[in-house]
Design a protein around this motif. Structure first.
Motif, PDB file in Angstrom:
ATOM      1  N   ASN A 162       0.831  -1.205   0.000  1.00  0.00           N
ATOM      2  CA  ASN A 162       0.000   0.000   0.000  1.00  0.00           C
ATOM      3  C   ASN A 162       0.866   1.256   0.000  1.00  0.00           C
ATOM      4  N   HIS A 163       0.498   2.201  -0.834  1.00  0.00           N
ATOM      5  CA  HIS A 163       1.297   3.413  -1.004  1.00  0.00           C
ATOM      6  C   HIS A 163       1.147   4.365   0.184  1.00  0.00           C
ATOM      7  N   LEU A 164       2.291   4.948   0.572  1.00  0.00           N
ATOM      8  CA  LEU A 164       2.302   5.919   1.670  1.00  0.00           C
ATOM      9  C   LEU A 164       1.963   7.329   1.205  1.00  0.00           C
ATOM     10  N   TYR A 165       2.209   7.617  -0.070  1.00  0.00           N
ATOM     11  CA  TYR A 165       1.940   8.950  -0.619  1.00  0.00           C
ATOM     12  C   TYR A 165       0.891   8.818  -1.711  1.00  0.00           C
ATOM     13  N   LEU A 166      -0.181   9.608  -1.572  1.00  0.00           N
ATOM     14  CA  LEU A 166      -1.281   9.524  -2.519  1.00  0.00           C
ATOM     15  C   LEU A 166      -1.600  10.888  -3.110  1.00  0.00           C
TER      16      LEU A 166
END
Length: 282
Positions: A162-166
């Motif tokens: 899962n990405h930390l920066y969106l």
């Protein structure tokens, strides 16, 4: 630096603004903070609100000191339907703001990158938290929202991928908006946003350099990159963000305007003052 409107007059304006078909209204809350309103049935969402002095209160020696006061107190956002957070940096994920919003109302859902859910729950005591995951669209009343990965110099994921920066692609009342959060330009981001065909893009223009990086100030796209990105994805209107609040992490917005005037004189843009409203019609 003075603000355009703040406090009670600003929240009255927000509450009294009425939007019709193919129209949205948004307000600049400073830094990357944007408040977006559609029709009454569409609701009200807020992205990355930093409405406190928590950074300098926690660390009085910090170089990150506000150039102007918050345009709203967090409790004034009690009627918001959602708080969208792009990543965990303090000027985007401000626990002081979220705690006060949560205490004043149980209404807003806190939408945060999936890896941050447990931390936000622990720090705010709020259980109304939604995990944002890349390409998993969701609705908040009339808002259709799709998270896409952002690269705050690089793409970062947790052990579950899962990405930390969106960043967020947002559609409401027929209008498509893209809020990048903090990011540099990548081919992947260009393709995703180009496919989305945004009418309005909110993009950082403060850039980055060796000297700021050496002080652990993470870079963003520059004014030139923001202009070229907007042109490449076909945006109708550019709203620059993330250049006004902290004097130590700015770039002169006049460079942005000059570059547009020189290379894309027909491109629509608007430089928003803190607390200013903009009404966009298709």
């Amino acid at each position: 630096m003075k603000v355009y409107k703040q406090g009670v007059p600003l929240i009255k304006e927000i509450n009294n603004t009425r939007i019709h078909d193919d129209t949205i209204s948004f307000w600049n809350l400073g830094q990357a903070g944007i408040l977006i309103k559609g029709r009454e049935e569409d609701g009200l969402i807020c992205i990355d609100p930093y409405l406190s002095n928590s950074i300098e209160q926690v660390n009085p020696e910090t170089e990150f000191k506000r150039a102007y006061p918050p345009v709203l107190s967090p409790d004034m956002l009690e009627d918001a339907d959602a708080m969208l957070i792009t990543h965990e940096h303090d000027d985007h994920l401000d626990f002081a703001t979220l705690r006060e919003v949560g205490q004043s109302s149980e209404n807003p859902v806190f939408v945060v990158p999936a890896p941050l859910v447990s931390m936000v729950q622990s720090e705010t005591g709020n259980n109304n938290i939604a995990a944002a995951k890349v390409n998993e669209s969701f609705r908040i009343k009339g808002f259709q929202i799709t998270p896409v990965p952002a690269a705050h110099t690089s793409y970062q994921v947790d052990l579950e991928g899962n990405h930390l920066y969106l960043a967020y692609c947002i559609e409401v009342n027929g209008v498509r908006m893209f809020h990048s959060g903090d990011t540099i330009v990548t081919p992947e981001l260009i393709e995703k946003v180009k496919d989305f065909k945004p009418h309005v893009v909110f993009l950082p223009i403060n850039g980055g350099d060796y000297f700021r990086s050496s002080r652990e100030i993470v870079g963003n796209m520059s004014f030139r990159e923001a202009v070229e990105f907007s042109n490449t994805v076909g945006a109708d209107l550019i709203i620059p963000i993330h250049y006004d609040l902290f004097p130590n992490n700015r770039d002169n917005p006049a460079y942005f305007v000059d570059y547009l005037f020189t290379h894309y004189p027909n491109q629509k843009f608007h430089m928003m003052a803190p607390g200013e409203r903009f009404i966009y019609y298709l």
